[in-house]
Every structure is written in C-alpha cells, then in structure tokens.
Scaffold this motif. Sequence first.
Motif, PDB file in Angstrom:
ATOM      1  N   ALA A 335      11.216  -2.790  -8.802  1.00 35.15           N
ATOM      2  CA  ALA A 335      12.127  -2.808  -9.954  1.00 35.15           C
ATOM      3  C   ALA A 335      12.778  -4.174 -10.169  1.00 35.15           C
ATOM      4  N   LEU A 336      12.593  -5.097  -9.240  1.00 37.40           N
ATOM      5  CA  LEU A 336      13.224  -6.414  -9.354  1.00 37.40           C
ATOM      6  C   LEU A 336      12.512  -7.234 -10.429  1.00 37.40           C
ATOM      7  N   PRO A 337      13.237  -7.781 -11.421  1.00 34.43           N
ATOM      8  CA  PRO A 337      12.584  -8.618 -12.441  1.00 34.43           C
ATOM      9  C   PRO A 337      11.809  -9.754 -11.785  1.00 34.43           C
ATOM     10  N   ALA A 338      10.547  -9.887 -12.179  1.00 36.61           N
ATOM     11  CA  ALA A 338       9.646 -10.829 -11.513  1.00 36.61           C
ATOM     12  C   ALA A 338      10.000 -12.277 -11.842  1.00 36.61           C
ATOM     13  N   LEU A 339       9.793 -13.147 -10.872  1.00 38.09           N
ATOM     14  CA  LEU A 339       9.866 -14.573 -11.137  1.00 38.09           C
ATOM     15  C   LEU A 339       8.814 -14.932 -12.187  1.00 38.09           C
ATOM     16  N   ARG A 340       9.171 -15.844 -13.093  1.00 38.06           N
ATOM     17  CA  ARG A 340       8.249 -16.180 -14.176  1.00 38.06           C
ATOM     18  C   ARG A 340       8.082 -17.688 -14.276  1.00 38.06           C
ATOM     19  N   THR A 341       7.113 -18.100 -15.077  1.00 38.54           N
ATOM     20  CA  THR A 341       6.868 -19.511 -15.332  1.00 38.54           C
ATOM     21  C   THR A 341       7.259 -19.820 -16.764  1.00 38.54           C
ATOM     22  N   ASP A 342       8.203 -20.734 -16.959  1.00 39.45           N
ATOM     23  CA  ASP A 342       8.672 -21.097 -18.302  1.00 39.45           C
ATOM     24  C   ASP A 342       9.226 -22.516 -18.252  1.00 39.45           C
ATOM     25  N   PRO A 343       8.355 -23.536 -18.365  1.00 41.48           N
ATOM     26  CA  PRO A 343       8.823 -24.929 -18.290  1.00 41.48           C
ATOM     27  C   PRO A 343       9.864 -25.270 -19.341  1.00 41.48           C
ATOM     28  N   GLN A 344       9.767 -24.678 -20.527  1.00 39.89           N
ATOM     29  CA  GLN A 344      10.748 -24.977 -21.570  1.00 39.89           C
ATOM     30  C   GLN A 344      12.140 -24.503 -21.145  1.00 39.89           C
ATOM     31  N   ALA A 345      12.206 -23.290 -20.594  1.00 46.27           N
ATOM     32  CA  ALA A 345      13.490 -22.790 -20.102  1.00 46.27           C
ATOM     33  C   ALA A 345      13.989 -23.639 -18.940  1.00 46.27           C
ATOM     34  N   ALA A 346      13.070 -24.143 -18.109  1.00 47.18           N
ATOM     35  CA  ALA A 346      13.459 -25.012 -17.001  1.00 47.18           C
ATOM     36  C   ALA A 346      14.106 -26.293 -17.512  1.00 47.18           C
ATOM     37  N   ARG A 347      13.507 -26.893 -18.542  1.00 48.79           N
ATOM     38  CA  ARG A 347      14.078 -28.116 -19.109  1.00 48.79           C
ATOM     39  C   ARG A 347      15.460 -27.849 -19.702  1.00 48.79           C
ATOM     40  N   ALA A 348      15.624 -26.686 -20.337  1.00 45.57           N
ATOM     41  CA  ALA A 348      16.924 -26.349 -20.925  1.00 45.57           C
ATOM     42  C   ALA A 348      17.995 -26.220 -19.840  1.00 45.57           C
ATOM     43  N   LEU A 349      17.651 -25.624 -18.709  1.00 46.12           N
ATOM     44  CA  LEU A 349      18.616 -25.500 -17.610  1.00 46.12           C
ATOM     45  C   LEU A 349      19.025 -26.870 -17.080  1.00 46.12           C
ATOM     46  N   LEU A 350      18.061 -27.782 -16.963  1.00 44.21           N
ATOM     47  CA  LEU A 350      18.382 -29.123 -16.481  1.00 44.21           C
ATOM     48  C   LEU A 350      19.279 -29.859 -17.478  1.00 44.21           C
ATOM     49  N   GLU A 351      19.040 -29.642 -18.773  1.00 40.55           N
ATOM     50  CA  GLU A 351      19.913 -30.224 -19.797  1.00 40.55           C
ATOM     51  C   GLU A 351      21.339 -29.702 -19.622  1.00 40.55           C
ATOM     52  N   GLN A 352      21.466 -28.382 -19.429  1.00 40.35           N
ATOM     53  CA  GLN A 352      22.792 -27.789 -19.244  1.00 40.35           C
ATOM     54  C   GLN A 352      23.505 -28.380 -18.031  1.00 40.35           C
ATOM     55  N   ALA A 353      22.720 -28.707 -17.006  1.00 37.00           N
ATOM     56  CA  ALA A 353      23.299 -29.269 -15.784  1.00 37.00           C
ATOM     57  C   ALA A 353      23.594 -30.763 -15.918  1.00 37.00           C
ATOM     58  N   GLY A 354      23.317 -31.329 -17.100  1.00 35.69           N
ATOM     59  CA  GLY A 354      23.647 -32.726 -17.358  1.00 35.69           C
ATOM     60  C   GLY A 354      22.544 -33.713 -17.058  1.00 35.69           C
ATOM     61  N   TRP A 355      21.348 -33.219 -16.758  1.00 36.49           N
ATOM     62  CA  TRP A 355      20.238 -34.107 -16.431  1.00 36.49           C
ATOM     63  C   TRP A 355      19.437 -34.414 -17.697  1.00 36.49           C
TER      64      TRP A 355
END
Length: 527
Positions: A335-355
């Motif tokens: 039932a645990l939501p699976a880890l996924r691959t999403d480079p666009q979402a990864a870039r957005a997270l890094l932007e949020q973190a100031g990178w």
Amino acid sequence: MMRPIPPSRRRRSVLAGAAAALLPWSGARADDRGQPHAHTFTAAAADVLTVVGPWELTGLDPSRAGYMFSRMEVVETLLDVDDRGRLQARLASRWQVSSDGLEWRFTLRGNRRFHDGSEVTPENVLACLRRAHGRPGVLTMAGIRAITADAGAIVFTLRRPFAPLPYLLTHATCQILAPASFDAQGRVVKIIGSGPFKIASISMPQQFDVERFAGYGGLAIPGRVQKARYISVARSETRTLLVESGQADLAFSLDPPSIRKLQRSPKAVLKSQMLPRTTFIKLNSGHPLLADVRVRRAIALCVERQGIARALLRDPDLGASQLFPPSMKGWHDPALPALRTDPQAARALLEQAGWKPGADGIRQRGGQRLALTLTTFVDRPELPLIATALQEEMRQIGIAVRVTIGNSSDIPAGHRSGGLQMGLVARNFGNLPDPVATLLQDFGPEGGDWGAMGWRNAEVPALLSRLASGAAGTQDDRARVAAILQSELPLIPVVWYRQVCAVSRRIEGASIDPFERSYRISQLLWI
C-alpha cells in the motif's frame, strides 16, 4: 549544426553504455584483477563437489569468515531458520522465554559430538557464546546481563526484553566450535565443528576442502555427496568458465552476461531466488548539501530504477519501489506509494531549495556548486556500473557527482570518520532472519555503518525498540517505519536483488537458501 541529445535519450544512452561494459570477459586467466595464481583449475573430480564464489577466507575466527564455514555446513549454531524465516532446532532442541521476557532458556540436544570426537557439552557451548558476546557482533545489541549453563540448557538473562534474541543465535558469529579449535590465548587455530561436513584441508585465503562427518548421519544414502571443495574466484566471468568447462558444480554471485551465457549451457542449469537485499544510495543527511530533505527527494526522483534494472541487471522486476523488497514478508508494504522517476519534479524541488542552474548546468547556491562524491566498491560487479548511471542521472538535474570505486570497507570507514557523502551499497536485510535486529543497527539513534548517517529521527528507533521488545502493534509499527523511510529518504532505494546460482547437470537436489546461511551441499546427490 548538431542537435542536442534529448534528456530521455541521454539517459538511455548512459544505461546502454554501462550495460555494454558488462559484456562477457573473454580471457581465461584466473589472476586478473588480483586473483592469485595459487590454483590451476582442472576438471572437477568425479567424487568432489566444487563450489566457487567471490568470497575469500579472511581468517578462521567466526567474526571474520565464519559465514563460509556455515555455508559449507561445517559448523552449527543453537538454532536455524527455514525458507520462511521460522526458527528451527539445531544444537538446541527447544527454547522458551520467561513471562517478563528477561530470561531465555535453550535446552541442548544430547549425544552430539564435534568432528574430533569430543562431546558437545553445555560448558563448551557456553564458552563459545560468552566469547561471541565479548566481541563486536550481533549479541551486543541484545542487552545481555549474563549467559550461564543450567541443567543441560544455556540461559540468557537480559536487561530488557529482546524478542529477536533467538534469531541472533542463528548468526555465523554465534557458531559453536570444539575446545580444541582454540589456542591457549583463545584464538581460533582450527575449525572443529559439529555439522554434516568436517574440514579436510584449508589453503588460506582461497580454498578449503570438506568431507562427510560419520558422526552426523547420512553417509549411507546412495549418491549423497561425500566430499566438497570451496574455491574463491574473484571474477564472475571466470566462475562462469569454470562451470561451462566442468571444473565447478555450483557457482554463486553471477553477473547478467554470465547468466545469459549459462542459459544456453549444456553443462549447467540456473536456479534463482529473490533475497532480502536492496541496493541503495546511503546519504550523509548531516552534510550541508544533503541535510535538506528536498535535495534527497530530488535525487530519489531522478533515479531510473526500472531502466537500471532492465539495462544493467536484465531484470526489470528488480526496480525498487521501496526499501524493503517483496521477499521481506511483513516489511514490504504493497500500500506504500511507490518511488517514481520524475526529473522535472526533481528540478523543481532543487529550485525550491534555492539551487539555481549555473553556466555549466550544475546548480549553485550562494556561490557553492551542488557537487558530491558517490563511493562504491567492486565486490559486487554491478555496483560501479549502477554508480555510473546514477552519476549521469544526477547530472541531468544539475548535481555534479564524482564516482570513487574502492573496497567495501570504505563505506563503514567513511561513516565512522564522517567523510562519506554518498555511498552505493547492497544491504542484506536478511543477515539476521528477523530484520528488526538489522534495522536497529541501521536506524538507531546514531545510525549504522550500512544504514542511516547524520539523520535525526526519534520515531523510527522508538518503533524498532518496541518491535524488539515484542510489544503489540507489530504490523502497524512496521508499516510506519517503512513510510517514514520512504518520506525522509536517509537511504534512496535503487534495485532489489535476485540470487542466481549455476548448478552442474551432474548433481540434483540443489536449492538456494534465501538467507544465504547454507549452500545445502548435504542435500545434493550425484546423478
């Protein structure tokens, strides 16, 4: 004018390049990459079963290479487990715990003898277990107050309830050796066990030979293997050649090209078994560049698990959707939501973190580049190739990664020194059949050599302690542990593991122990 390669195609390209590096080795020298010249392999003797694997004998003490003598069925422990992880009697015939959980009693079997003819007595079993408790090893986590012998039983008195104690006693470091195995200073100088096979000869660090122990039984069964030999062979390709040429009967730890090659071999068949092992990125969550969970989640989102599993392991089912593989019953949570691959979402997270992306595509913040080192080792041939794929996948979201390849000891050494930034490791959660004990090592308040590093979370150690105490709420607690690890990502799962063994067609009855405790050679028959 050249067109830029689309990111998706670049990702496929790096995986294909890493896969090409796994092409079968064509040489026949057994000494490449450090393999000693000590052995000249010849066709396997008609009456000797030959087992080959990558593991060397690093010493006689149970804490060094005791697992090898367990696998070849030379030594025994108080208890064993079946394929489902259920406790089984071995040198102890039964066991019980007091109502307060503080005293465990293990009643020994009678009339058991060591290979030198001496009797297995409560006194010498006690001496081995006290010795194991006094050394670094699994017994140190149980909070043992005292170990004593009483009326044909071994009694453990604990400071606090510890439900996994019987599973600790299945570990190779808790094996029981005859008194004659030790010198006057307590050092192990001989391996004299009580298992189905006894040592015939040892040539450190590469080889040892065993033969049936008449005092164990089973000698008279027609066709049963009576003699066996283990040889350490570093390269998977060499192990494959030995099976194909009839020089080996069992070959373990095979890489994907070797497996494909052996699928067509007239000399061997392949057997496989999912193991409770996961390859993951161990992160130093206390490092300034990795302390922000958004960075850790970005790294997790850029990992192409199915692509790595398909291209490098030739098995797409091994992409790790969570830390605990399906073989870990009670811990794997569908039932645990699976880890996924999403480079666009990864870039957005890094932007949020100031990178922010720099001129070269590598992200920067406050004048500092987002650059990290990923450390791995060659003991498992797939790890450097996976590291290369991860290096490229992280580059595509703006993280510069330098890959360093050394020995497996570099990971715990880097953990202890604090110098490790990221490590790519393969962790066997079935090292102890009850994973709670292993997880306590990995996710305790201070983390562990092969687990969390610099990660602060009070809930997970508390949940694991409650599980270890045998308190109620077991399944909910396990699910909560898995969910926290999936959310905070002190480790980033990449792929799960399937053990594949090549088995000579001249034997039958072979099977793979999912806990890697035994090669089960006592069950094999000559055809």
